[in-house]
Structure formats: C-alpha cells, structure tokens
Motif scaffolding. Structure first.
Motif, PDB file in Angstrom:
ATOM      1  N   LYS A  10       0.836  -1.199   0.000  1.00 28.23           N
ATOM      2  CA  LYS A  10       0.000   0.000   0.000  1.00 28.23           C
ATOM      3  C   LYS A  10       0.875   1.256   0.000  1.00 28.23           C
ATOM      4  N   PRO A  11       0.416   2.321  -0.685  1.00 27.56           N
ATOM      5  CA  PRO A  11       1.238   3.528  -0.853  1.00 27.56           C
ATOM      6  C   PRO A  11       1.837   4.073   0.441  1.00 27.56           C
ATOM      7  N   LYS A  12       1.070   4.029   1.542  1.00 31.15           N
ATOM      8  CA  LYS A  12       1.563   4.607   2.799  1.00 31.15           C
ATOM      9  C   LYS A  12       2.743   3.820   3.386  1.00 31.15           C
ATOM     10  N   SER A  13       2.937   2.565   2.931  1.00 27.90           N
ATOM     11  CA  SER A  13       4.014   1.731   3.477  1.00 27.90           C
ATOM     12  C   SER A  13       5.195   1.563   2.535  1.00 27.90           C
ATOM     13  N   VAL A  14       5.063   2.055   1.309  1.00 31.54           N
ATOM     14  CA  VAL A  14       6.126   1.867   0.304  1.00 31.54           C
ATOM     15  C   VAL A  14       7.446   2.486   0.759  1.00 31.54           C
ATOM     16  N   LYS A  15       7.387   3.715   1.260  1.00 29.10           N
ATOM     17  CA  LYS A  15       8.618   4.407   1.664  1.00 29.10           C
ATOM     18  C   LYS A  15       9.356   3.637   2.760  1.00 29.10           C
ATOM     19  N   ASP A  16       8.606   3.191   3.771  1.00 29.41           N
ATOM     20  CA  ASP A  16       9.229   2.424   4.865  1.00 29.41           C
ATOM     21  C   ASP A  16       9.896   1.166   4.330  1.00 29.41           C
ATOM     22  N   MET A  17       9.201   0.460   3.466  1.00 30.56           N
ATOM     23  CA  MET A  17       9.757  -0.776   2.896  1.00 30.56           C
ATOM     24  C   MET A  17      11.036  -0.498   2.110  1.00 30.56           C
ATOM     25  N   ASN A  19      13.023   1.937   2.561  1.00 31.91           N
ATOM     26  CA  ASN A  19      14.071   2.416   3.474  1.00 31.91           C
ATOM     27  C   ASN A  19      14.629   1.327   4.389  1.00 31.91           C
ATOM     28  N   GLY A  20      14.121   0.102   4.228  1.00 27.15           N
ATOM     29  CA  GLY A  20      14.711  -0.999   4.981  1.00 27.15           C
ATOM     30  C   GLY A  20      13.884  -1.544   6.117  1.00 27.15           C
ATOM     31  N   TYR A  21      12.629  -1.093   6.276  1.00 29.59           N
ATOM     32  CA  TYR A  21      11.797  -1.648   7.348  1.00 29.59           C
ATOM     33  C   TYR A  21      11.549  -3.121   7.046  1.00 29.59           C
ATOM     34  N   PRO A  22      11.892  -4.034   7.981  1.00 36.06           N
ATOM     35  CA  PRO A  22      11.898  -5.465   7.643  1.00 36.06           C
ATOM     36  C   PRO A  22      10.587  -6.209   7.855  1.00 36.06           C
ATOM     37  N   LEU A  23       9.675  -5.647   8.667  1.00 35.89           N
ATOM     38  CA  LEU A  23       8.471  -6.376   9.051  1.00 35.89           C
ATOM     39  C   LEU A  23       7.326  -6.133   8.074  1.00 35.89           C
ATOM     40  N   LEU A  24       6.672  -7.209   7.705  1.00 36.12           N
ATOM     41  CA  LEU A  24       5.501  -7.124   6.841  1.00 36.12           C
ATOM     42  C   LEU A  24       4.256  -7.206   7.733  1.00 36.12           C
ATOM     43  N   THR A  25       3.455  -6.161   7.739  1.00 39.75           N
ATOM     44  CA  THR A  25       2.244  -6.152   8.543  1.00 39.75           C
ATOM     45  C   THR A  25       1.015  -6.314   7.653  1.00 39.75           C
ATOM     46  N   LYS A  26      -0.092  -6.704   8.267  1.00 37.28           N
ATOM     47  CA  LYS A  26      -1.343  -6.847   7.507  1.00 37.28           C
ATOM     48  C   LYS A  26      -1.744  -5.525   6.868  1.00 37.28           C
ATOM     49  N   GLU A  27      -1.472  -4.438   7.593  1.00 39.91           N
ATOM     50  CA  GLU A  27      -1.878  -3.113   7.120  1.00 39.91           C
ATOM     51  C   GLU A  27      -1.039  -2.633   5.939  1.00 39.91           C
ATOM     52  N   ALA A  28       0.139  -3.233   5.743  1.00 41.13           N
ATOM     53  CA  ALA A  28       1.073  -2.729   4.726  1.00 41.13           C
ATOM     54  C   ALA A  28       0.788  -3.247   3.329  1.00 41.13           C
ATOM     55  N   ILE A  29       0.099  -4.381   3.235  1.00 40.10           N
ATOM     56  CA  ILE A  29      -0.056  -4.988   1.912  1.00 40.10           C
ATOM     57  C   ILE A  29      -1.524  -5.253   1.577  1.00 40.10           C
ATOM     58  N   ASP A  30      -1.782  -5.376   0.284  1.00 41.84           N
ATOM     59  CA  ASP A  30      -3.129  -5.624  -0.215  1.00 41.84           C
ATOM     60  C   ASP A  30      -3.261  -7.113  -0.531  1.00 41.84           C
ATOM     61  N   THR A  31      -4.015  -7.838   0.288  1.00 41.09           N
ATOM     62  CA  THR A  31      -4.160  -9.286   0.088  1.00 41.09           C
ATOM     63  C   THR A  31      -5.598  -9.669  -0.272  1.00 41.09           C
ATOM     64  N   ALA A  32      -6.359  -8.690  -0.731  1.00 40.70           N
ATOM     65  CA  ALA A  32      -7.773  -8.942  -1.052  1.00 40.70           C
ATOM     66  C   ALA A  32      -7.912 -10.103  -2.037  1.00 40.70           C
TER      67      ALA A  32
END
Length: 398
Positions: A10-17, A19-32
């Motif tokens: 998701k756009p709001k999590s792209v920058k963190d990813m 920049n090296g943020y290692p954790l994948l959260t439910k809120e970060a990705i679109d799994t519909a």
C-alpha cells in the motif's frame, strides 16, 4: 514447489519498505482475494508493479512476514542462507574467540536479515528457535547452510508458533552430539547451567549478559541484593561472585528453587548461605515491608505480562507502582536495576515510568547506567523499536 505471489504494498508503506523496514504487517499490503501458504515467497511491488523487495509469508505475533532481500534477482535458497549466516557469524568473531564467554546469540532474526529465525550458541551446541511456520518451511535449507558455515557439535531446535489454532512450543534434539544436561557455559567467567531440551527457556537470558557483568563488577561488593522475578538466579550468582554479603532470590515458579540451587552449585557457592524464596514477588514486597527488610541493591526484571490469583500485572501499565513498592524496601543510597523486555514502549517512555514513581514517592534519584541489547543481539539499522531491552541502574538519593 514453493508458492510465489506478487503482492502490492500500500502507498503509505512503500517508503518504509524501501528504506529498509523489515516487518511485513497486515496493514502494509493488499491481500484482497488472496490465499497464501506459510512460507510462500512474496514479490513486493508498488502500485505501478515496480519491485520493492522479496519477503516470506509467516504468521507470528509481530506481523505476517519478513522482507528477506531488496535485490530482485537474489534467490531464496541454501546459498542465500549461507550468505546471511556467514555475515552474522563474522560479526560475532570476537565472541567466538573469547575464552571467558561460551554462550551468546549467533543470529538475531530481523537484525541479521531473517525475521523469525533465532540461533544461539552454547559451548559448541547450537539452538535454533523458529517463530513461524513460514520460516520453519525453510528448515532444511537453513540447517544445511548452518553446517556449511560453522562446526556444529550438536543441534537443538525450539518451535514457537501457532499451527491449526494451537500454539506450538516444543524443543527437540535435531542432530550431532546429544547434550548432557545441565551443560555448563561461561559468561564473562561466570558459570551457568543450561538445558537445551527442557521447555521454552534454557536457564539463562543471554540478552542480560552485560547487565550481570555490571552488577558483579561495580555494584555488588559488600551489599545485600534482592533479585526479584529471579527465574534461575543468574543475577544472584553474579552478585555473590561480585562480593555481595547476601542475596535473596524470589520467584513464584516452584522450579526456581532447584534451578537456583543448581546455578549456585556450579559456581561453588554455598546456597544455604543465600535466601531462595518461592513466592509471588508482589506478596514478597508486602512481606518485606511488614518485616522492615531493606536491601542495598534490588534487581527488578518482571515479565511483560503476568497474572496471579490476586493480580494482573503489565509493565506498560504497572511499572511505576512496582517501582514505588521497590522503593519501600531499598536503602537510601541503594541501587535499583530496573529492567523490561516489553517492546511496546521505548527507553524514553520507560524512563518516564521511573520518573513518575520517584516523583510520586517524593524521592530523588540519579541514573547511573543505561543498557539495551548487547552487540550480538543485532537490531535493524534505523529501527530502534526492535531494540526491546531497556535496563536502567538507578541510585536512590533521598
């Protein structure tokens, strides 16, 4: 065949990813509309399908997976794990070469590039802890990689994940030499008995190594020391070896008594000269106050969450009260070693708990030392929230 799935971040999590943020959260990705198997390889892309990174899918309490690489052509295979484990071992070169310490962390999950995977070293034995079914699905590749990088005297593992709604927590011998337990390891010259095949814990928390050393070297000599939530009495051993007059170890678990006696025995300490109490720590505080017992040094390292018949305790909510109770049984000029491994708040917040307790008790204090995770507990660069350990040495002034 391992499932390969393309997932939009998701756009709001792209920058963190990126920049090296290692954790994948439910809120970060679109799994519909998607169903994924544990251990699936996830190709992470942005809304324009531009590559961001490669992750694996694995449910654990922190999230739903971890980023493994940001190199699009890098395959997740034995060669990949050899590289990661080799880099981790190289970082611990000094610990491998140190004669007075034979127990430490070799691979610290996301800090070394593979979230959900922990590898600890105990005098030639390796213990691997798996925190999700997803990372466990790479077990054969990881064990093959480990054997290519280091000489494994004996291999043990602990499974710590949910499967079919049931929480799995088991340990087991895997390969190599079978350990004769207790195994005696060294930590800064102190001896500790560990068991790699006895429940969730081994008998010592490796992340407190430098804290125990500080207690032994600078704060114990000639002092009375109270070790609360004492587990197997590791801090009590450090205190006695540092010259403490007497230690009192308090823990509610019945097995803490034989385990603490064992830790004293392997260091040739007369356990009968020490106090070991199997009782609820909160009850002990009331008992000590009632009998006007006071201590020069108090070690305060509670679990993040505990429930007894009488109370429910959470460090995030109740640490200030715990400190106020501790102050009642600490001598003026005494030291409180306040510790927590609760990852839900940072050091700044923890110090605000300390300030609240002392202010409400109308007592001045001075912070003498601060500790977080030791060097072998590597944390991801720029993401201090993964540095869960917070320890503050506090001097009680007046």
């Amino acid at each position: 065949m391992r499932q390969l799935v393309e997932i939009k971040v998701k756009p709001k999590s792209v920058k963190d990813m990126k920049n090296g943020y290692p954790l994948l959260t439910k809120e970060a990705i679109d799994t519909a509309g998607m169903t994924m198997a544990e251990g699936s390889i996830l190709r992470l892309v942005d809304s324009n399908r531009k590559y961001i990174g490669t992750a694996y899918y694995g449910l654990q309490n922190k999230g739903i997976g971890w980023v493994l690489t940001r190199k699009e052509q890098e395959k997740i295979d034995t060669k990949f794990f050899v590289k990661k484990i080799s880099e981790a071992v190289a970082k611990r070169k000094n610990l491998y070469e140190t004669e007075d310490t034979t127990a430490f962390r070799v691979f610290n999950g996301e800090g070394d590039g593979i979230g959900g995977l922990i590898i600890d070293f105990y005098d030639g034995f390796y213990m691997v802890s798996w925190y999700s079914e997803g990372i466990y699905s790479f077990r054969d590749d990881i064990y093959q990689a480990l054997s290519k990088v280091v000489t494994v005297r004996g291999l043990y593992e602990k499974l710590r994940f949910n499967t079919n709604g049931q929480y799995v927590e088991q340990d087991d011998y895997v390969s190599g030499e079978k350990g004769e337990f207790p195994l005696i390891v060294l930590e800064n010259g102190m001896k500790y008995a560990v068991d790699l095949n006895d429940g969730a814990m081994t008998g010592i928390f490796l992340d407190q190594r430098e804290v125990r050393k500080a207690l032994r070297d600078h704060y114990a000599k000639g002092k009375t020391v109270l070790n609360t939530f004492s587990y197997t009495g590791a801090f009590s051993v450090a205190a006695v070896l540092g010259g403490a007059i007497k230690t009192t170890s308090v823990d509610v678990a019945k097995r803490s008594l034989p385990k603490t006696i064992e830790q004293f025995a392997v260091n040739e300490i007369d356990y009968e000269a020490q106090d070991i109490k199997v009782m609820d720590v909160f009850d002990y505080f009331r008992y000590a106050a009632r009998h006007e017992l006071k201590f020069d040094v108090v070690v305060l390292d509670p679990p993040s969450f505990a429930r007894t018949k009488k109370i429910t305790f959470s460090t995030a909510k109740d640490y200030p009260k715990l400190l106020k109770d501790t102050l009642k049984i600490t001598n003026q000029g005494g030291i409180i070693i306040a510790s927590t491994n609760n990852a839900s708040f940072n050091m700044k917040k923890f110090k605000s708990f300390i300030d609240k307790a002392f202010t409400e008790s109308n007592t001045r204090y001075k912070i003498l030392e601060e500790h977080q995770l030791p060097e072998d507990f590597t944390v991801p660069h720029n993401y201090p929230e993964f540095n869960y350990l917070k320890v503050v040495f506090i001097k009680v002034m007046s």
